[in-house]
Motif scaffolding. Structure first.
Motif, PDB file in Angstrom:
ATOM      1  N   UNK A 179       0.625  -1.055   0.275  1.00 57.12           N
ATOM      2  CA  UNK A 179      -0.216   0.203  -0.499  1.00 57.12           C
ATOM      3  C   UNK A 179       0.852   1.283   0.356  1.00 57.12           C
ATOM      4  N   UNK A 180       2.544   1.089   0.870  1.00 58.91           N
ATOM      5  CA  UNK A 180       2.917   2.861   0.791  1.00 58.91           C
ATOM      6  C   UNK A 180       3.618   2.744   0.007  1.00 58.91           C
ATOM      7  N   UNK A 181       4.143   1.871  -0.920  1.00 53.93           N
ATOM      8  CA  UNK A 181       5.608   1.600  -2.054  1.00 53.93           C
ATOM      9  C   UNK A 181       4.994   2.649  -2.729  1.00 53.93           C
ATOM     10  N   UNK A 182       4.160   3.275  -3.298  1.00 59.06           N
ATOM     11  CA  UNK A 182       3.774   3.857  -3.771  1.00 59.06           C
ATOM     12  C   UNK A 182       4.675   5.202  -3.401  1.00 59.06           C
ATOM     13  N   UNK A 183       4.071   5.300  -2.157  1.00 60.80           N
ATOM     14  CA  UNK A 183       4.304   6.835  -1.394  1.00 60.80           C
ATOM     15  C   UNK A 183       6.458   7.262  -1.670  1.00 60.80           C
ATOM     16  N   UNK A 184       7.516   6.061  -2.186  1.00 59.74           N
ATOM     17  CA  UNK A 184       8.602   6.517  -1.908  1.00 59.74           C
ATOM     18  C   UNK A 184       9.038   7.614  -2.336  1.00 59.74           C
ATOM     19  N   UNK A 185       8.769   7.421  -3.790  1.00 59.52           N
ATOM     20  CA  UNK A 185       9.387   8.151  -4.900  1.00 59.52           C
ATOM     21  C   UNK A 185       8.645  10.391  -4.946  1.00 59.52           C
ATOM     22  N   UNK A 186       7.922  10.216  -3.897  1.00 60.04           N
ATOM     23  CA  UNK A 186       7.890  11.758  -2.936  1.00 60.04           C
ATOM     24  C   UNK A 186       8.658  11.922  -1.399  1.00 60.04           C
TER      25      UNK A 186
END
Length: 313
Positions: free
Chosen positions: A160-167
């Motif tokens: 769920x949180x992996x998409x936040x890594x780029x931010x």
């Protein structure tokens, strides 16, 4: 702080060595930072949010001066891996920038030159810049450094949180680990010998080749570097050799290492003889064992005593 830590900090307090370390790591060995342009800087930082002003004390800190302050270099020495080193360096550098901002804010308050509401809120003007703070972790452990060196690897990611890594802005720390070095030509001072020796200290065959190829360089090592090598390798033999030659201005590291290797061989041979003697205790007399194996009779008699005690239990 232990004696080893104190000696390491004192060793790198030398501006010539400090400049060589910085140049080797950040300028690929080019002599960009000059020793004469380095000045001691305050090692102490204070947590601004604590009631009693809890302090952070860094290891070696120097200011790089040109026509103005160019950068602040921080060197942290580690004999063991610290798995939260990323956070330590982040905090130290953040506090260093915070200190610069506080100083600017005080100067502006004294001058009364902040005019707009945004400037007053910020404590600075829009165009103002800060001096870079660059930290380097120097690692002396026997095994290669296996700690994380960037922030993102410190964080736990789920589907769920992996998409936040780029931010999330990553944060990379600089670690110098001599285990990863194939050569040390980027160093131009005695640091070349120090790190090269540490790199091969546990590999006696390679160390012998290094000494043979660079005997002149290792012939007259300055006392401080010799003591660092002996201390960081925990070598009793090197320290004993140093004490025997303490009146000399330099130390012959080649000869010290040869003696250490030979002593190691002698100890190995003696250990082999003792093992043979132990295997003969139940079939031969002490005198015969001493003669055949080549051990002093008193050594065999002591082995006999230990053997008898073991058999009694």
């Amino acid at each position: 702080m232990g004696e080893k830590d104190n000696k390491t900090l004192e060793y790198f307090k030398d501006s010539r060595r400090f400049a060589d370390l910085i140049n080797a790591r950040f300028f690929q060995g080019k002599r960009v930072v000059k020793p004469e342009n380095l000045q001691d800087a305050d090692k102490e930082l204070i947590y601004p949010w604590t009631q009693n002003g809890e302090k952070v004390l860094r290891d070696n800190v120097m200011k790089w001066m040109g026509n103005t302050l160019l950068a602040i270099f921080v060197v942290e020495h580690q004999s063991k891996v610290d798995y939260h080193m990323v956070f330590r360096i982040m905090l130290g550098e953040s506090l260093a920038y915070q200190r610069q901002w506080i100083q600017k804010k005080k100067e502006h308050r004294k001058q009364g030159d902040l005019k707009t509401g945004v400037e007053l809120l910020s404590g600075m003007k829009k165009e103002e810049k800060f001096c870079p703070v660059l930290s380097l972790v120097v690692y002396y452990g026997k095994e290669p450094y296996d700690g994380v060196t960037n922030l993102r690897e410190m964080l736990e990611w789920t589907e769920e949180t992996s998409v936040l890594a780029k931010y999330i802005s990553d944060y990379q720390i600089n670690v110098f680990d001599y285990h990863n070095q194939k050569s040390f030509g980027e160093f131009h001072t005695e640091l070349q010998l120090l790190f090269e020796f540490l790199r091969y200290a546990s590999d006696k065959d390679t160390l012998k080749k290094v000494l043979a190829d660079r005997e002149k360089d290792y012939y007259n090592v300055d006392n401080e570097t010799y003591q660092m090598i002996a201390m960081l390798t925990n070598s009793k033999e090197l320290l004993e050799y140093s004490e025997e030659h303490e009146s000399e201005e330099g130390q012959d590291l080649c000869q010290a290492i040869r003696e250490m290797i030979e002593e190691g061989r002698a100890e190995g041979i003696a250990e082999d003889k003792i093992n043979v003697a132990k295997n003969l205790l139940d079939i031969l007399s002490d005198e015969v064992i001493a003669e055949r194996v080549g051990l002093d009779i008193e050594v065999v008699r002591e082995l006999r005593k230990q053997w008898n005690k073991m058999n009694e239990t």
